[in-house]
Design a protein around this motif. Structure first.
Motif, PDB file in Angstrom:
ATOM      1  N   ASP A  53     -39.034  20.412   3.338  1.00  0.00           N
ATOM      2  CA  ASP A  53     -38.577  21.100   4.750  1.00  0.00           C
ATOM      3  C   ASP A  53     -39.132  20.184   5.836  1.00  0.00           C
ATOM      4  N   ASP A  54     -38.596  20.254   6.998  1.00  0.00           N
ATOM      5  CA  ASP A  54     -38.880  19.354   8.081  1.00  0.00           C
ATOM      6  C   ASP A  54     -40.249  19.174   8.308  1.00  0.00           C
ATOM      7  N   GLN A  55     -41.156  20.230   8.010  1.00  0.00           N
ATOM      8  CA  GLN A  55     -42.297  20.285   8.484  1.00  0.00           C
ATOM      9  C   GLN A  55     -43.138  19.256   7.558  1.00  0.00           C
ATOM     10  N   VAL A  56     -42.850  19.232   6.149  1.00  0.00           N
ATOM     11  CA  VAL A  56     -43.339  18.273   5.151  1.00  0.00           C
ATOM     12  C   VAL A  56     -43.103  17.093   5.325  1.00  0.00           C
ATOM     13  N   GLU A  58     -42.244  15.523   8.155  1.00  0.00           N
ATOM     14  CA  GLU A  58     -43.010  15.027   9.344  1.00  0.00           C
ATOM     15  C   GLU A  58     -44.443  14.675   8.818  1.00  0.00           C
ATOM     16  N   GLN A  59     -45.256  15.670   8.188  1.00  0.00           N
ATOM     17  CA  GLN A  59     -46.412  15.386   7.606  1.00  0.00           C
ATOM     18  C   GLN A  59     -46.482  14.058   6.737  1.00  0.00           C
ATOM     19  N   LYS A  62     -46.231  11.066   9.090  1.00  0.00           N
ATOM     20  CA  LYS A  62     -47.504  10.628   9.423  1.00  0.00           C
ATOM     21  C   LYS A  62     -48.631  10.007   8.738  1.00  0.00           C
TER      22      LYS A  62
END
Length: 177
Positions: A53-56, A58-59, A62
């Motif tokens: 998902d988007d959160q994964v 994004e991590q 980073k």
């Protein structure tokens, strides 16, 4: 959801190993991976398809930026892009069905690059959906081997989203019927 990441890295030994190690340590799979020289000498472009998902994503982005040789990470999943894959597929094609196999190849703009008494090797270039479609059509003849490159992408400078245009055209076409 599958995300497509375009990563620019310094072209040095061990970069790909460090990136794949990062993914392995975090328990993430890379579904597709293509690496090659970029537009500048000494820089390579890595294109990878990663589920998450988007959160994964994004991590992961980073974490990628923390690696010393990573110069730029771009999630191009929702960006207008040209995307292509190359596939070689060896398919059964005895004389009784060879014409039909070649007709299917022609529809998909595939090229016969090798021929034997009972098989053909086809070269197919296109978006990933095209690869799936031609494989489905060739299944009935018997596929002996497949080799695929993985997806490569470049963002469209025009900003035109051809996938959006195709879906609009399809909706307009079905509305006329």
């Amino acid at each position: 959801m599958k995300h497509t990441l375009s990563v620019l890295v310094e072209d040095e030994a061990g970069v790909l190993s460090r990136i794949s190690g990062l993914f392995a340590r975090r328990g993430f799979n890379i579904e597709s991976l293509a690496v090659g020289p970029a537009e500048q000498p000494g820089i390579s472009r890595i294109t990878m398809v990663v589920p998450g998902d988007d959160q994964v994503i994004e991590q992961l982005t980073k974490q990628l930026y923390k690696l010393i040789n990573v110069l730029k990470v771009q999630d191009v999943t929702e960006v207008p892009c040209v995307e292509r894959e190359l596939m070689l597929v060896k398919v059964n094609a005895p004389s009784t069905s060879r014409t039909e196999v070649l007709e299917i190849a022609q529809i998909f703009r595939a090229r016969a690059v090798d021929v034997s008494d009972d098989s053909l090797i086809l070269e197919v270039v296109g978006d990933p959906g095209k690869m799936v479609a031609i494989v489905q059509m060739l299944q009935k003849f018997g596929i002996r081997e497949i080799a695929r490159t993985g997806k490569i992408v470049l963002t469209r400078e025009s900003g035109v989203n051809t996938e959006l245009l195709k879906s609009l055209e399809a909706r307009l076409g079905s509305a006329k019927v």
